[in-house]
Design a protein around this motif. Sequence first.
Motif, PDB file in Angstrom:
ATOM      1  N   ARG A  54     -14.299 -47.252 -22.338  1.00  0.00           N
ATOM      2  CA  ARG A  54     -14.455 -46.945 -20.807  1.00  0.00           C
ATOM      3  C   ARG A  54     -14.969 -48.313 -20.142  1.00  0.00           C
ATOM      4  O   ARG A  54     -14.453 -48.740 -19.053  1.00  0.00           O
ATOM      5  CB  ARG A  54     -15.222 -45.706 -20.425  1.00  0.00           C
ATOM      6  CG  ARG A  54     -15.400 -45.136 -18.975  1.00  0.00           C
ATOM      7  CD  ARG A  54     -15.937 -44.009 -18.943  1.00  0.00           C
ATOM      8  NE  ARG A  54     -14.918 -43.097 -18.926  1.00  0.00           N
ATOM      9  CZ  ARG A  54     -15.265 -41.908 -19.125  1.00  0.00           C
ATOM     10  NH1 ARG A  54     -16.531 -41.438 -19.717  1.00  0.00           N
ATOM     11  NH2 ARG A  54     -14.220 -40.811 -19.278  1.00  0.00           N
ATOM     12  N   ARG A  55     -15.981 -48.789 -20.739  1.00  0.00           N
ATOM     13  CA  ARG A  55     -16.912 -50.041 -20.109  1.00  0.00           C
ATOM     14  C   ARG A  55     -15.844 -51.309 -19.886  1.00  0.00           C
ATOM     15  O   ARG A  55     -15.791 -51.943 -19.248  1.00  0.00           O
ATOM     16  CB  ARG A  55     -18.135 -49.997 -20.751  1.00  0.00           C
ATOM     17  CG  ARG A  55     -18.701 -51.540 -20.330  1.00  0.00           C
ATOM     18  CD  ARG A  55     -20.210 -51.530 -21.180  1.00  0.00           C
ATOM     19  NE  ARG A  55     -20.147 -51.372 -22.244  1.00  0.00           N
ATOM     20  CZ  ARG A  55     -19.820 -52.361 -23.204  1.00  0.00           C
ATOM     21  NH1 ARG A  55     -19.473 -53.618 -22.804  1.00  0.00           N
ATOM     22  NH2 ARG A  55     -19.690 -52.038 -24.620  1.00  0.00           N
ATOM     23  N   THR A 102     -10.125 -41.963 -18.175  1.00  0.00           N
ATOM     24  CA  THR A 102     -10.720 -40.635 -17.571  1.00  0.00           C
ATOM     25  C   THR A 102     -11.007 -39.880 -18.758  1.00  0.00           C
ATOM     26  O   THR A 102     -11.090 -40.269 -19.906  1.00  0.00           O
ATOM     27  CB  THR A 102      -9.511 -39.795 -16.769  1.00  0.00           C
ATOM     28  OG1 THR A 102      -8.571 -39.653 -17.808  1.00  0.00           O
ATOM     29  CG2 THR A 102      -8.821 -40.659 -15.544  1.00  0.00           C
ATOM     30  N   ASP A 103     -11.587 -38.677 -18.240  1.00  0.00           N
ATOM     31  CA  ASP A 103     -12.089 -37.941 -19.489  1.00  0.00           C
ATOM     32  C   ASP A 103     -11.142 -37.366 -20.314  1.00  0.00           C
ATOM     33  O   ASP A 103     -10.105 -37.044 -20.125  1.00  0.00           O
ATOM     34  CB  ASP A 103     -13.005 -36.554 -18.740  1.00  0.00           C
ATOM     35  CG  ASP A 103     -14.284 -37.011 -18.193  1.00  0.00           C
ATOM     36  OD1 ASP A 103     -14.661 -38.146 -18.619  1.00  0.00           O
ATOM     37  OD2 ASP A 103     -14.671 -36.477 -17.253  1.00  0.00           O
ATOM     38  N   ALA A 111      -7.462 -38.284 -27.125  1.00  0.00           N
ATOM     39  CA  ALA A 111      -6.532 -38.715 -26.170  1.00  0.00           C
ATOM     40  C   ALA A 111      -7.078 -38.785 -24.771  1.00  0.00           C
ATOM     41  O   ALA A 111      -7.652 -37.911 -24.443  1.00  0.00           O
ATOM     42  CB  ALA A 111      -5.685 -37.439 -26.096  1.00  0.00           C
ATOM     43  N   VAL A 112      -6.977 -39.903 -24.119  1.00  0.00           N
ATOM     44  CA  VAL A 112      -7.639 -39.969 -22.844  1.00  0.00           C
ATOM     45  C   VAL A 112      -6.485 -40.652 -21.925  1.00  0.00           C
ATOM     46  O   VAL A 112      -5.774 -41.676 -22.267  1.00  0.00           O
ATOM     47  CB  VAL A 112      -8.823 -40.919 -22.833  1.00  0.00           C
ATOM     48  CG1 VAL A 112      -9.770 -40.156 -23.500  1.00  0.00           C
ATOM     49  CG2 VAL A 112      -8.688 -42.247 -23.634  1.00  0.00           C
ATOM     50  N   PRO A 113      -6.191 -40.244 -20.536  1.00  0.00           N
ATOM     51  CA  PRO A 113      -5.360 -40.903 -19.747  1.00  0.00           C
ATOM     52  C   PRO A 113      -6.073 -42.501 -19.398  1.00  0.00           C
ATOM     53  O   PRO A 113      -7.167 -42.495 -19.083  1.00  0.00           O
ATOM     54  CB  PRO A 113      -5.204 -39.862 -18.762  1.00  0.00           C
ATOM     55  CG  PRO A 113      -5.393 -38.538 -19.138  1.00  0.00           C
ATOM     56  CD  PRO A 113      -6.669 -39.041 -20.121  1.00  0.00           C
ATOM     57  N   LEU A 114      -5.611 -43.449 -19.135  1.00  0.00           N
ATOM     58  CA  LEU A 114      -5.722 -44.717 -18.767  1.00  0.00           C
ATOM     59  C   LEU A 114      -5.063 -44.837 -17.445  1.00  0.00           C
ATOM     60  O   LEU A 114      -3.843 -44.769 -17.326  1.00  0.00           O
ATOM     61  CB  LEU A 114      -5.371 -45.777 -19.753  1.00  0.00           C
ATOM     62  CG  LEU A 114      -5.916 -45.689 -21.060  1.00  0.00           C
ATOM     63  CD1 LEU A 114      -5.418 -46.961 -21.972  1.00  0.00           C
ATOM     64  CD2 LEU A 114      -7.199 -45.301 -21.196  1.00  0.00           C
ATOM     65  N   LEU A 160      -6.639 -31.529 -15.815  1.00  0.00           N
ATOM     66  CA  LEU A 160      -6.377 -31.591 -17.534  1.00  0.00           C
ATOM     67  C   LEU A 160      -7.491 -31.833 -18.370  1.00  0.00           C
ATOM     68  O   LEU A 160      -7.125 -31.771 -19.658  1.00  0.00           O
ATOM     69  CB  LEU A 160      -5.201 -32.789 -17.778  1.00  0.00           C
ATOM     70  CG  LEU A 160      -3.901 -32.465 -16.701  1.00  0.00           C
ATOM     71  CD1 LEU A 160      -3.226 -33.817 -17.156  1.00  0.00           C
ATOM     72  CD2 LEU A 160      -3.086 -31.381 -17.310  1.00  0.00           C
ATOM     73  N   VAL A 161      -8.694 -32.170 -17.803  1.00  0.00           N
ATOM     74  CA  VAL A 161      -9.761 -32.262 -18.641  1.00  0.00           C
ATOM     75  C   VAL A 161      -9.933 -31.207 -19.562  1.00  0.00           C
ATOM     76  O   VAL A 161     -10.105 -30.031 -19.164  1.00  0.00           O
ATOM     77  CB  VAL A 161     -10.949 -32.949 -17.946  1.00  0.00           C
ATOM     78  CG1 VAL A 161     -12.150 -32.962 -18.904  1.00  0.00           C
ATOM     79  CG2 VAL A 161     -10.784 -34.231 -17.260  1.00  0.00           C
ATOM     80  N   GLY A 162     -10.092 -31.289 -20.931  1.00  0.00           N
ATOM     81  CA  GLY A 162     -10.279 -30.475 -21.701  1.00  0.00           C
ATOM     82  C   GLY A 162      -9.217 -29.170 -21.975  1.00  0.00           C
ATOM     83  O   GLY A 162      -9.695 -28.167 -22.541  1.00  0.00           O
ATOM     84  N   LYS A 163      -7.995 -29.498 -21.344  1.00  0.00           N
ATOM     85  CA  LYS A 163      -7.235 -28.309 -21.311  1.00  0.00           C
ATOM     86  C   LYS A 163      -6.251 -28.113 -22.456  1.00  0.00           C
ATOM     87  O   LYS A 163      -5.723 -27.259 -22.836  1.00  0.00           O
ATOM     88  CB  LYS A 163      -6.393 -28.401 -20.378  1.00  0.00           C
ATOM     89  CG  LYS A 163      -7.009 -28.031 -18.707  1.00  0.00           C
ATOM     90  CD  LYS A 163      -7.472 -26.504 -18.947  1.00  0.00           C
ATOM     91  CE  LYS A 163      -7.956 -26.147 -17.478  1.00  0.00           C
ATOM     92  NZ  LYS A 163      -9.026 -26.908 -16.982  1.00  0.00           N
ATOM     93  N   VAL A 164      -6.200 -29.619 -23.509  1.00  0.00           N
ATOM     94  CA  VAL A 164      -5.102 -29.361 -24.450  1.00  0.00           C
ATOM     95  C   VAL A 164      -5.960 -29.405 -25.816  1.00  0.00           C
ATOM     96  O   VAL A 164      -6.508 -30.355 -26.068  1.00  0.00           O
ATOM     97  CB  VAL A 164      -4.219 -30.848 -24.412  1.00  0.00           C
ATOM     98  CG1 VAL A 164      -3.145 -30.774 -25.372  1.00  0.00           C
ATOM     99  CG2 VAL A 164      -3.807 -30.841 -23.002  1.00  0.00           C
ATOM    100  N   SER A 165      -5.753 -28.485 -26.726  1.00  0.00           N
ATOM    101  CA  SER A 165      -6.323 -28.130 -28.026  1.00  0.00           C
ATOM    102  C   SER A 165      -5.428 -29.031 -28.822  1.00  0.00           C
ATOM    103  O   SER A 165      -4.004 -29.201 -28.603  1.00  0.00           O
ATOM    104  CB  SER A 165      -6.637 -26.930 -28.324  1.00  0.00           C
ATOM    105  OG  SER A 165      -5.368 -26.056 -28.515  1.00  0.00           O
ATOM    106  N   ALA A 166      -5.798 -29.305 -30.239  1.00  0.00           N
ATOM    107  CA  ALA A 166      -4.969 -29.815 -31.059  1.00  0.00           C
ATOM    108  C   ALA A 166      -3.948 -28.823 -31.509  1.00  0.00           C
ATOM    109  O   ALA A 166      -2.645 -29.237 -31.817  1.00  0.00           O
ATOM    110  CB  ALA A 166      -5.922 -30.235 -32.440  1.00  0.00           C
TER     111      ALA A 166
END
Length: 294
Positions: free
Chosen positions: A109-110, A121-122, A236-239, A258-264
């Motif tokens: 992120r940094r 994003t998260d 997995a993170v959106p850029l 969408l944060v935390g909404k998709v499991s493996a």
Amino acid sequence: MIRRVGFGVVAAVCVMLASCAPSRPDHPVIGAKNFTEQVVLGELLAQEIEAKAHLKVERRFYLAGSYICQQALVAGRIDAYVEYTGTALTAVLKEPVNRDPKAVLDTVRRLYASRYRVTVTDPLGFENTFAMVIRGDDARRLHITTLSQAAQYAPQWRLGVGYEFEQRPDGLPGLSAAYGLRFAASPRTMDLGLLYRALNANQVDMIAANSTDGPIRAFGLLALEDDKHYFPPYQAVPLVREESLQRWPQMLDALDALVGKVSADDMRAMNEAIDGKHRDPAEVVREFRDRKGL
């Protein structure tokens, strides 16, 4: 020959993306790499932005691998795509491997913000790590479940890998050193979509795949346990380009949904619906969003 041609194509596309003046459409452009899961994730971002931000979204999928997507993002050819934190850390940022998920996310992120003016994003909620996969029949016959156990049989095996994995700092060289892996011949390098076909046809005996791939379960294959914990975390993170968020600030609200909404398991099921059942990715994503109340 395949490897030389592949790298030549990647280099040519990188030069093209870097040298051409980026177009500035009046709508966001979502990118994706050239395998099923990435198309699903790109479609997920696009549909969510269309639904929540009420923006027209252009899709530019099948952009080869991480290097091409990164060049496209920096050059302004795309506004966002989904990356994996371990890939971003090692393959893009060229930072040392770190196995702490939070530390990796914080570093990614940094550095993306300072080097590229890109917002990370998260996480979407799942991790997709590399998976060294063998045929289920071989695993049962040899009584192996881990990479350490497989190392003794590797000298009789042929390995299949994607173009990036053979050269990446978190890929084959380090993995081979960590486990003492030696194969019968040089790896066969091929497009990611051909790996499972080659394994099922006995053209190779092990492939470097992804842990959320649908064919692993569908074909009765085994992903060997990384018992030495070689691979870093791959959340997995959106850029998203900061300039894009300034133009369309409503994009961030859409992605936050969408944060935390998709499991493996969610990801495996969607991958298998497309790879195994040959369904349309856009339809699969719409059904997923309906189930999740998105």
